[in-house]
Design an enzyme around this catalytic site. Structure first.
Site, PDB file in Angstrom:
ATOM      1  N   ASP A   1      47.549   6.631   0.764  1.00  0.00           N
ATOM      2  CA  ASP A   1      46.700   7.783   0.517  1.00  0.00           C
ATOM      3  C   ASP A   1      47.035   8.861   1.529  1.00  0.00           C
ATOM      4  O   ASP A   1      47.210   8.573   2.708  1.00  0.00           O
ATOM      5  CB  ASP A   1      45.232   7.382   0.674  1.00  0.00           C
ATOM      6  CG  ASP A   1      44.666   6.894  -0.639  1.00  0.00           C
ATOM      7  OD1 ASP A   1      45.122   7.396  -1.690  1.00  0.00           O
ATOM      8  OD2 ASP A   1      43.792   6.013  -0.617  1.00  0.00           O
TER       9      ASP A   1
ATOM     10  N   ASP B   1      29.546  27.988  11.421  1.00  0.00           N
ATOM     11  CA  ASP B   1      30.076  27.096  10.359  1.00  0.00           C
ATOM     12  C   ASP B   1      30.363  25.735  10.971  1.00  0.00           C
ATOM     13  O   ASP B   1      31.241  25.585  11.824  1.00  0.00           O
ATOM     14  CB  ASP B   1      31.364  27.729   9.796  1.00  0.00           C
ATOM     15  CG  ASP B   1      31.940  26.907   8.665  1.00  0.00           C
ATOM     16  OD1 ASP B   1      31.453  25.782   8.418  1.00  0.00           O
ATOM     17  OD2 ASP B   1      32.900  27.392   8.032  1.00  0.00           O
TER      18      ASP B   1
ATOM     19  N   GLN C   1      28.590  28.363  -5.508  1.00  0.00           N
ATOM     20  CA  GLN C   1      28.651  29.527  -6.397  1.00  0.00           C
ATOM     21  C   GLN C   1      29.484  30.642  -5.784  1.00  0.00           C
ATOM     22  O   GLN C   1      30.401  31.176  -6.386  1.00  0.00           O
ATOM     23  CB  GLN C   1      27.240  30.055  -6.710  1.00  0.00           C
ATOM     24  CG  GLN C   1      26.474  29.262  -7.762  1.00  0.00           C
ATOM     25  CD  GLN C   1      25.916  27.971  -7.168  1.00  0.00           C
ATOM     26  OE1 GLN C   1      25.407  27.969  -6.041  1.00  0.00           O
ATOM     27  NE2 GLN C   1      26.025  26.871  -7.903  1.00  0.00           N
TER      28      GLN C   1
END
EC number: 7.2.2.6
Lengths: 674, 561
Positions: free
Chosen positions: A303, A340, A375
């Site tokens: 992976d 953030d 969104q």
């Protein structure tokens, strides 16, 4: 959790005791070579006692021969016991976590009145509730709730992990402890069949079954033993024809030195030690076959995330738009990312501080932060009089109401082509520039893959990224192939294709949708944090849930096979010297000319015989550390490995006994033992 | 020194010849067209139609092995009948009587198993019919059987997964028609030109100068000699084999026969490489065999030319023909024991013990130094399986050969096949060295007598057929036990090897990577030679020490037996 014998002196004593216990015929019968050695030792003892009773000349040597033949058997037993002892020590510490507790058994999911039952009475399919502080009684699947679980008892990792229902983190292991919240669990393991039980059985060697290659090797060793039986039994009539009477004890000594006692004595220790190495790497093998298969793997499916790259993308560079200074861009990006908390955001702040060290001291007005939403696909900060935003290219362009300038657009395309993710930074209606977010390849991965390539193992990167991104990362990491936008079906197809081409495939996975591919792969490693389906389909389980473990598993498998082969070669090559020690000793009286075969110049026929038998016993104990540690393995091509191991163990096997027997002969003669 | 130059030339011609023949043979067994097809193709197809054989149906290992056994059993019954009844059958100008039962049993097995052990004297005990319809036929088909099995085993090791081992009847027919027959015609013609008789007339009665009446045997010799060499049979037309001036008259006929002995076995190495589609694999096996052959040759040569110095003598010419000398006799001895041929041009009994040791080792390791036609290759593949299994682990993978995994089943079968050599030689030899009925066959006392026994048992179980002259092979004890051992030495290896081939052929072939155990190159060749030496030869070290080694060291001390 490594347990070395030197750290536990008690292990030696216990192994020595077990070596005698293993003299029981039922214990010996499993190992043809050692069983035959024990029978021969018994016969020799009887003859020695008879000689002693009638005072036959040379009874002293006969008695010593009998003694050393028994020592040979005991050393073989000791090797096995020592290997098992190391496992037992670990099993004991595991067993400590398997304390009997009372648990709350639920009749149904919303049962308000749980019934207390002992944990040992739990059956698969029953529901229980566990709360903060409880020990998880056995392996189970989370069906309701979210909680953090301390798995350190199993994995050694001290940071608690989150377990919740439904996803790929729904599996909990017996012996771990829940540290916050509560969970409702459905038990998945029958009593005595949990991972902990399996692990204990594995490290103790109790349920050890011989692996296919070990079985084949045992057949070969039994066949060789049979051949040497022919050789020795027929030697008596041949010698009689030549006018020589060979004492039975001499034939017995010749027989034991010729049969492959070295590898016969160490074979099971090698196998147990190999399993132990795997367990120490925190991997549980559901069968020994899987460990051997791991040595044969040709293709590794890895992976991308977690194995090849760090889990997250990180900011790599800033590209200002036309008319914007770099400082302006960096400062804006820094401000927009301060609040953030995502790894990407943090990496932007880090990079900005590296580029503009002045920022480190500043404590700006934090303003009102705007969090990322699915969104808007933007985040940023609203400061007095200005809005700073960063986000996906199209989202920022929509926010400012215009497109990036052509030069910046070219840069953005370049970032995307190179496998990175471009972000735009904007202030109000001005695009300030772009940030290059990049998958960062783990250090050393490239070199590791080059080693694997030298060993003939192809690495294949599995990723959900688009082909463009995947190709760029694949090139940077140095993998041989990649599978982009991979779905479980694609993985399965890829494995089947590789197998059709005659390649053995190993992969690791955790999700339920990985289960078919894990089952199809020749070696499937499931993450312990994965779903029960994945764990059921795999043949190895990694308790650390570390995808890079796959590479380690392959190396353990190879080392196991190499150790076995090296000691077999050594053992068989030893015979040459033993012939040259014993044959002249037997025949020289009748044919003085055969003295030329006594190339070692051994003192007397008796000392030659005794020295060969002593060497035969001592070499076993001398090689125990090698058997337990495993032959040193450096990843390289098969040709290079063969050259190296053949010169060490093949050539060494030819030469060492000449030196060893001569040295023992000198000692035996000096001590007046013959 | 010119002996060694001659050897070098011999090896060069042999290698080139074998290499060229391998190309033809590979095409023949793949049923492709060859220059000989226009002649033999109709014949072949006609034969199949007559016999009701579907030559294109590939058989599994069991069917193949069954076909081999049924065919050879039929051959045995037919040959036994001819030998017993030859007195009443035609083509018997010298009025030779039928063979006694035990000798016929021994002789029939001997020729069916490609051993050609001769407990009889051909010119005195066989009619022309028995020679031609009995022995010569078996010379062809026993060789063809070995070649067919060799090809089948190669197919198993190298072929497509599940493709089967081929068709025994087709492989056998093609071996005879396309390989043995054409080569035999060429060799027989050369030999006839050199003076070997080829006639159906009876023996010549001559009166010597002294007036005595002498019977000079002759007969259809050239044809039988050609196939006896090409098919690694070795059974001579005359009792003293190729030492007889009619059987091997000149140095040229000697060289042609020597080449014929090794030609097809050498070609098999290269056929293996071609069918594996990796010629290096063939060269590796050829190199291992070649090194062992040259080592043996040099030791025998030294033993016969320089080794006699311990006796204060020059070249050992005892039991040798003046027209060949020690050099050509040594070459023949090396070739005939290496290749399980068994024909001789000098008496091995009279060689120096050291030379005898080499000859015995050549046979004891199972006739794998080129060996019998087909048989040498599959015998060597047995050692390859063991070598790969032992050392292959050292590269950290489950052992595999040509991409096929060597697992418990293959190891079991390989050990089963491998056991037959020590069992036959050691058990057979030990009984023979103890039982009075057997000891009667031994002429010499001391170590040399033991060597005679060892040589005989090694020769029988190795399907070689040569013997130390002093050994009396015609006793009922020896004809029976040696007959049984010849069977063991042939079929106890053929059946397990076919089974291994079948098992490997059914396996998925692993891809070749740099992690694959390399089975070509000097390292593997060394490994293979050491495996043969340690597993094969060393087993016999104790008895060899009592036989030829004791004799040689005693000679050095001035004591002879």
């Amino acid at each position: 959790m490594s347990i070395s014998p030197s750290a536990h002196p008690g292990l030696y004593a216990a192994a020595l005791k077990a070596a005698f216990a293993k003299l029981h015929p039922r214990a010996l019968i499993g190992n043809a070579v050692i069983f035959v050695t024990a029978v021969t030792a018994g016969l020799t003892t009887v003859l020695a006692l008879r000689d002693l009773a009638i005072g036959a000349p040379g009874w002293g040597v006969t008695l010593q021969l009998a003694f050393w033949l028994w020592v040979c058997v005991l050393f073989a037993n000791f090797a096995e016991a020592l290997a098992e002892g190391r496992g037992k020590a670990r099993a004991d510490s595991l067993r400590a976590t398997k304390a009997e507790t009372m648990v709350r058994l639920l009749a149904r999911e919303d049962d308000p009145a749980p019934k207390p039952v002992p944990s040992s009475a739990l059956r698969a399919g029953q529901l229980v509730r566990v709360e903060a502080g409880d020990l998880i009684p056995t392996d189970a699947e989370v069906i309701r709730g979210v909680a953090s679980v301390d798995e350190s008892a199993i994995t050694g990792e001290s940071a608690p992990v989150i377990r919740d229902s439904g996803g790929d983190r729904c599996s909990v292991t017996g012996g771990t402890r829940i540290v916050s919240d509560s969970l409702i669990l459905r038990i998945t393991a029958e009593p005595g069949k949990s991972f902990l039980d399996r692990m204990i059985a594995l490290v103790e060697g109790a349920e050890r079954q011989k692996t296919p290659n070990e079985i084949a090797l045992n057949i070969l060793l039994a066949g060789l033993t049979l051949i040497f039986l022919f050789v020795v039994v027929t030697l008596a009539p041949f010698a009689r024809y030549s006018g020589i009477a060979i004492p039975v004890v001499t034939l017995a000594a010749l027989f034991v030195t010729l049969i492959p006692t070295t590898i016969g004595g160490l074979l099971s220790a090698i196998g147990i030690a190999g399993m132990d190495r795997l367990v120490r790497a925190n991997v549980i093998a559901k069968s020994g076959r899987a460990v051997e298969a791991a040595g044969d793997v040709d293709t590794l499916l890895l992976d991308k995330t977690g194995t090849i790259t760090f889990g997250n993308r990180m900011a790599d560079a800033f590209y200002p738009a036309r008319g914007v200074s770099e400082t302006q861009l960096v400062r804006a990006a820094w401000l927009a990312s301060l609040s953030d908390a995502t790894p990407e955001g943090k990496s932007i702040v880090d990079l900005a501080r590296r580029l503009l060290p002045a920022l480190t001291g500043e404590t700006p007005d934090m303003g009102e932060s705007v969090a990322f939403s699915a969104q808007t696909r933007l985040s940023g900060v609203d400061l007095p009089g200005r809005q700073l935003r960063k986000g996906a290219v199209d989202a920022v362009e929509r926010f400012v109401g215009r497109s990036a300038d052509p030069a910046l657009r070219a840069k953005i395309d370049e970032i995307a082509r190179s496998g990175g993710t471009p972000l735009l930074v904007a202030q109000d209606d001005v695009i300030l520039g772009a940030i290059h977010l990049k998958d960062v390849i783990k250090p050393g991965v490239r070199e590791r893959f080059a080693e694997l390539r030298a060993m003939g193992i192809r690495t294949v990167m599995i990723t959900g990224d688009n082909p463009l991104t995947a190709a760029a990362i694949a090139a940077e990491a140095g993998v041989d192939d990649f599978l982009a936008e991979a779905t479980p079906e694609m993985k399965l197809d890829y494995i089947r294709r590789e197998q059709a081409g005659g390649r053995l495939v190993a992969m690791c996975g955790d999700g339920s949708n990985d289960a078919p591919a894990l089952a199809q792969a020749d070696v499937g490693v499931a993450m312990n944090s994965g779903t029960p389906a994945a764990k059921e389909a795999a043949n190895l389980i990694d308790l650390d849930s570390d995808p890079t473990k796959l590479i380690e598993v392959v190396l353990v498998g190879k080392q196991l096979l190499i150790s076995r082969g090296a000691l077999t070669t050594f053992s068989i090559a030893n015979d040459v010297a033993k012939y040259f020690a014993i044959l002249p000793a037997i025949f020289v009286a009748a044919f003085p000319g055969l003295g030329v075969l006594n190339v070692m110049g051994l003192a007397s026929p008796q000392s030659a015989l005794l020295s060969a038998v002593i060497f035969n016993a001592l070499i076993i104990v001398a090689l125990i550390p090698l058997a337990l540690r495993g032959v040193k393995y450096q990843p390289s091509s098969a040709a290079a490995l063969l050259r190296r191991n053949l010169s060490i163990y093949g050539l060494g096997g030819l030469i060492v006994p000449f030196i060893g027997i001569k040295a023992i002969d000198i000692a035996v003669t000096a001590l007046g033992l013959v | 020194m010119h002996d060694l130059l001659g050897y070098l030339l011999f090896c060069a011609v042999l290698t080139a010849g074998g290499w060229a023949l391998a190309g033809l043979m590979t095409r023949v067994y793949a049923a492709e067209r060859t220059p000989l097809s226009p002649v033999f193709d109709p014949l072949e197809r006609g034969f199949y139609r007559l016999a009701g054989i579907r030559a294109d149906v590939s058989q599994g290992w069991k069917a193949y092995a069954l076909a081999v056994l049924v065919f050879n059993l039929t051959g045995f019954v037919a040959l036994y009948a001819i030998l017993r009844l030859q007195g009443a059958l035609p083509l018997n100008p010298d009025g030779i009587a039928g063979m006694p039962a035990d000798l016929a049993f021994n002789t029939a097995i001997s020729f069916v198993t490609n051993t050609n052990w001769q407990a009889y004297s051909g010119e005195a005990q066989l009619s022309y019919l028995a020679q031609m319809a009995g022995l010569t036929v078996q010379n062809f088909v026993s060789a063809a059987t070995g070649m067919a099995v060799g090809i089948a085993v190669i197919r198993g090791f190298t072929g497509e997964r599940g493709a089967g081992l081929g068709n025994f009847w087709a492989d056998m027919t093609r071996s005879v028609l396309y390989v043995l027959m054409p080569l035999s015609v060429v060799v027989a013609l050369v030999l006839a030109v050199q003076g070997v008789p080829q006639t159906l007339l009876g023996a010549v009665h001559a009166t010597t100068v002294e007036g005595a009446d002498q019977v000079i045997a002759r007969g259809p010799a050239a044809a039988q000699i050609a196939i006896k060499q090409l098919g690694t049979n070795g059974g001579g037309f005359f009792g003293v084999n190729s030492a007889h001036p009619f059987e091997n008259p000149t140095v040229l006929s000697n060289m042609v026969q020597c080449l014929s002995i090794l030609l097809i076995p050498v070609a098999f190495c290269f056929v293996f490489g071609r069918m594996a589609q990796d010629r290096r694999q063939g060269w590796a096996i050829f190199a291992a065999m070649g090194v062992m052959f040259v080592l043996g040759l040099v030791v025998i040569w030294w033993g016969e030319t320089g080794g006699t110095a311990v006796l204060g003598l020059g070249t050992n010419m005892e039991g040798k023909e003046q027209r060949f000398g020690a050099g050509l006799s040594a070459l023949w001895a090396a070739a005939t024991t290496a290749a399980s041929n068994g024909s001789v041009n000098a008496m091995h009994d009279s060689f120096m013990p050291l030379s005898g040791l080499v000859e015995m080792v050549n046979m004891m390791i199972g006739e794998v130094v080129f060996g019998g036609v087909g048989a040498g290759l599959y015998g060597m593949l047995l050692y390859v399986v063991l070598a790969v299994f032992l050392a292959g682990l050292m590269v950290g993978r489950t052992p595999e050969y040509l991409g096929r995994k060597i697992e418990a089943r293959e190891v079991t079968l390989a050990m089963l096949a491998f056991l037959s050599m020590p069992f036959g030689i050691l058990a057979g030899g030990a009984i023979s060295a103890s039982v009075p009925a057997a000891l009667a066959s031994v002429q010499e006392a001391g170590p040399h007598g033991l060597s005679e026994i060892l040589y005989a048992y090694s020769s029988a179980i190795g399907n070689n057929g040569s013997a130390f002259g002093g050994f009396g092979a015609a006793t009922q004890w020896q004809t029976t036990t040696l007959g049984l051992l010849m069977l063991l030495g042939r079929y106890a290896i053929i059946v397990p090897m076919l089974s291994i081939a079948g098992s490997l052929g059914a396996k998925q072939r692993a891809a070749v990577t740099s992690g694959t155990f390399p089975t070509h190159g000097p390292l593997f060749v060394t490994l293979l030679i050491l495996t043969v030496a340690i597993l094969g030869a060393l087993t016999f070290f104790p008895v060899l020490a009592l036989g030829p080694i004791a004799e040689q060291t005693a000679l050095a001390a001035g004591h002879s037996f």
